[in-house]
Write a protein that holds these residues in place. Structure first.
Motif, mmCIF file in Angstrom:
data_model
loop_
_atom_site.group_PDB
_atom_site.id
_atom_site.type_symbol
_atom_site.label_atom_id
_atom_site.label_comp_id
_atom_site.label_asym_id
_atom_site.label_seq_id
_atom_site.Cartn_x
_atom_site.Cartn_y
_atom_site.Cartn_z
ATOM 1 N N PHE A 1 -70.763 -51.576 40.841
ATOM 2 C CA PHE A 1 -70.792 -50.466 41.803
ATOM 3 C C PHE A 1 -70.764 -51.013 43.230
ATOM 4 O O PHE A 1 -69.940 -50.641 44.054
ATOM 5 C CB PHE A 1 -72.090 -49.660 41.709
ATOM 6 C CG PHE A 1 -72.303 -48.899 40.428
ATOM 7 C CD1 PHE A 1 -73.574 -48.494 40.073
ATOM 8 C CD2 PHE A 1 -71.249 -48.581 39.584
ATOM 9 C CE1 PHE A 1 -73.798 -47.782 38.901
ATOM 10 C CE2 PHE A 1 -71.478 -47.875 38.402
ATOM 11 C CZ PHE A 1 -72.765 -47.473 38.063
ATOM 12 N N ASN A 2 -71.727 -51.865 43.515
ATOM 13 C CA ASN A 2 -71.933 -52.266 44.900
ATOM 14 C C ASN A 2 -70.951 -53.355 45.336
ATOM 15 O O ASN A 2 -70.431 -53.304 46.446
ATOM 16 C CB ASN A 2 -73.379 -52.702 45.088
ATOM 17 C CG ASN A 2 -74.333 -51.539 44.902
ATOM 18 O OD1 ASN A 2 -74.303 -50.587 45.675
ATOM 19 N ND2 ASN A 2 -75.151 -51.581 43.856
ATOM 20 N N PHE B 1 -74.398 -42.750 39.849
ATOM 21 C CA PHE B 1 -73.439 -43.334 40.776
ATOM 22 C C PHE B 1 -72.180 -42.482 40.845
ATOM 23 O O PHE B 1 -71.673 -42.026 39.841
ATOM 24 C CB PHE B 1 -73.093 -44.754 40.331
ATOM 25 C CG PHE B 1 -72.403 -45.539 41.398
ATOM 26 C CD1 PHE B 1 -71.037 -45.721 41.365
ATOM 27 C CD2 PHE B 1 -73.126 -46.060 42.456
ATOM 28 C CE1 PHE B 1 -70.399 -46.438 42.367
ATOM 29 C CE2 PHE B 1 -72.495 -46.773 43.462
ATOM 30 C CZ PHE B 1 -71.126 -46.966 43.420
ATOM 31 N N GLY B 2 -71.682 -42.271 42.050
ATOM 32 C CA GLY B 2 -70.508 -41.424 42.189
ATOM 33 C C GLY B 2 -70.942 -39.970 42.072
ATOM 34 O O GLY B 2 -72.042 -39.602 42.465
ATOM 35 N N ASN C 1 -65.010 -44.147 40.776
ATOM 36 C CA ASN C 1 -66.188 -44.653 41.508
ATOM 37 C C ASN C 1 -65.798 -45.817 42.407
ATOM 38 O O ASN C 1 -64.929 -45.662 43.237
ATOM 39 C CB ASN C 1 -67.297 -44.993 40.528
ATOM 40 C CG ASN C 1 -67.745 -43.761 39.758
ATOM 41 O OD1 ASN C 1 -67.653 -42.645 40.260
ATOM 42 N ND2 ASN C 1 -68.204 -43.940 38.543
ATOM 43 N N GLN C 2 -66.431 -46.989 42.273
ATOM 44 C CA GLN C 2 -66.044 -48.114 43.119
ATOM 45 C C GLN C 2 -65.357 -49.217 42.326
ATOM 46 O O GLN C 2 -65.327 -50.365 42.758
ATOM 47 C CB GLN C 2 -67.268 -48.674 43.874
ATOM 48 C CG GLN C 2 -67.839 -47.742 44.917
ATOM 49 C CD GLN C 2 -66.843 -47.402 46.034
ATOM 50 O OE1 GLN C 2 -65.791 -48.026 46.183
ATOM 51 N NE2 GLN C 2 -67.179 -46.389 46.819
#
Lengths: 308, 232
Positions: free
Chosen positions: B96-97, A170-171, B175-176
């Motif tokens: 993440f999502n 991820f990322g 990231n998120q």
């Protein structure tokens, strides 16, 4: 089949960012400063890193990876990492070390120092260009294929797991095939009872600039999954980029050569570890030797002049 | 909190379970859908290209939502079955999502076409507190851009309000990760996406140029509104 194999080949296996004990690699700062020098074309010695071009022209990977991508990815991103690294290490202890040594020192067991990102990314990109070739893809053969089949079950399963690792990092980051020789998965402790079965291929993924060197593994293959690696050609479709990479670009020759080198280095490391173990076993006893403190207490209980 | 109300506003509610008697306590599983942009894809040009806006909204944000919904459904099942392994395993997918959905929902509100006030400096209490804490809007922008440019890899740079300490903060998240992961009292006023997908097709590797230009379409009205509500 060793029970640990399934754990190692799990595609969701990411490593803790904890530090690495380096039992066999002498810490660069502990040996006399070795000046690492490179000679450029004019035979002038400089202690800086060069931006090496990929081993093929920038348009050679078309139509799979565009010339435009190579121009930016190598010409801008990779170049910037190298230039910034050179600026960053001037006048520091890192100047003159090999790139790999800078990476290990700056990783600092997970407590990352400023030069790490540039050094690791400079290394990672060199490794990435060399992992590809025009007309690449297909299947490996020989020892490499045998090992892949031994450690993943089949080439298809290996491909599936590698793609999954690349897709689920991820990322920003990288996915790797690496050779792990007698290192355990927990803080890379050295396996105390090494056997031939513990020298295995593993798939790992890593965030941002991290690479398997910091876990004392031997990297064999990598795919860059930072968005800049695929955005111009594939936009958000990372899965398509990964498929393209596997089917059209992977240089199995390069992977093979790296595997041979890794096996040789692992064997050498094993011999050194044996040698060191033998030296310690035969160390002469001494009054000042800490190991003998226990003995002294029994032998000389009245004399506490050497006690703290 | 402002960002949560945005996410909820796009929610559809499905009730799982075939009967709704008190005995069977079926819990409603909320699913999320892509919020519409309050402007056309091309309306933020030349600061951000229409091509980027469309991909960013229709592909990236949509994917986060799709995967968030999937993870929530799996979580729902795992909770009902008492499957703790799966519950634990799903946490990163949810962060993440779900984080991606939260962050992008705020981001679309943080931007506005110039003819609708994009780029106009903040007035009212937010404008005043920026000048007081940072000296000037330019100085704030400089600091935010420095943080955004220095961020390694993927992430966001935020102007936030610390509700407990009652002050503005500049923060980055990787990231998120939503801003709240940096502190439970932090409320996002303004977030700038510095993932490469947010600028690459237009600015390539020159993230600082993206950061310089985005201020022409920053919607300070939204940030002021959140600030006034949260600092009341």
């Amino acid at each position: 089949m060793a029970a640990s194999t399934s754990m190692l080949t799990s595609s969701s296996f990411t490593f803790p960012s904890q530090g690495l004990r380096l039992p066999t690699r002498t810490h660069p700062c502990m040996k006399p400063q070795k000046r690492f020098v490179r000679k450029d074309a004019s035979n002038v010695i400089t202690a800086t890193y060069d931006l090496k071009p990929p081993p093929y022209p920038l348009n050679a990977l078309e139509p799979h990876m565009s010339r435009e991508t190579l121009e930016y990815h190598w010409g801008k991103h990779h170049r910037t990492y190298v230039e910034n690294l050179n600026k960053q290490i001037v006048g520091t202890d890192l100047e003159g070390l090999s790139l790999e040594d800078i990476i290990i020192v700056a990783y600092n067991k997970g407590d990352i120092l400023p030069a790490f990102n540039n050094a690791a990314q400079a290394w990672n990109h060199d490794f990435f260009w060399e992992s590809m070739k025009p007309g690449g893809g297909g299947k490996p053969s020989g020892d490499l294929l045998d090992l892949i089949e031994r450690d993943f079950g089949s080439f298809e399963r290996f491909t599936e797991e590698f793609r999954s690792a690349a897709a689920t990092q991820f990322g920003s980051g990288w996915a790797w095939l690496a050779y792990k020789a007698n290192r355990l998965g927990v803080e890379n402790a050295v396996n105390p009872w090494p056997s031939e079965n513990d020298k295995k291929l593993v798939i790992v993924k890593s965030p941002n600039a991290v690479n398997p060197l910091v876990w004392d593994y031997f990297p064999l293959l990598t795919i860059d999954v930072w968005e800049h690696a695929y955005y111009l050609d594939f936009q958000n479709q990372r899965a398509d980029y990964i498929s393209m990479f596997m089917e059209k670009l992977v240089s199995w020759e390069a992977v093979n050569a790296r595997l041979e080198k890794a096996k040789a280095e692992a064997a050498e490391r094993e011999m050194e570890e044996e040698r060191r173990k033998n030296e310690e076993e035969w160390k002469p006893t001494d009054d000042d030797d800490d190991d003998d403190e226990g003995l002294e207490m029994y032998v000389d209980s009245e004399d506490d002049s050497e006690a703290e | 909190m402002a960002f949560r109300s945005l996410a909820l506003a796009t929610r559809k509610t499905l009730t799982l379970g075939l009967n709704s008697t008190r005995l069977t306590q079926s819990r409603a599983l909320q699913t999320f859908s892509l919020p519409d942009l309050p402007y056309d894809y091309g309306a933020l040009e030349p600061a951000i290209s229409g091509e980027i806006m469309q991909l960013h909204h229709q592909k990236h944000h949509q994917t986060y939502i799709t995967n968030y919904n999937k993870a929530l459904e799996q979580l729902h099942e795992a909770i009902q079955k008492g499957d703790s392994s799966t519950v634990a395993k799903l946490q990163s997918a949810i962060k993440f999502n779900g984080g991606g959905h939260i962050n992008h929902s705020i981001f679309w509100q943080n931007l506005a076409p110039i003819r609708e006030g994009g780029g106009e400096p903040p007035k009212g209490s937010l404008g005043w507190v920026i000048d007081t804490n940072f000296g000037s809007l330019e100085s704030l922008i400089q600091k935010i851009n420095a943080e955004g440019a220095a961020l390694q890899g993927s992430g966001w740079v935020w102007l936030g309000l610390d509700k407990e300490l009652k002050k503005l903060v500049i923060e980055t998240t990787a990231n998120q990760d939503p801003l709240v992961t940096k502190g439970p009292h932090l409320v996002p006023l303004l977030g700038i996406d510095v993932w490469e997908h947010a600028y690459y097709l237009q600015y390539k590797n020159v993230r600082p140029d993206y950061l310089k230009n985005i201020w022409k379409v920053i919607n300070w009205k939204y940030a002021s509104g959140v600030y006034e509500k949260e600092s009341a």
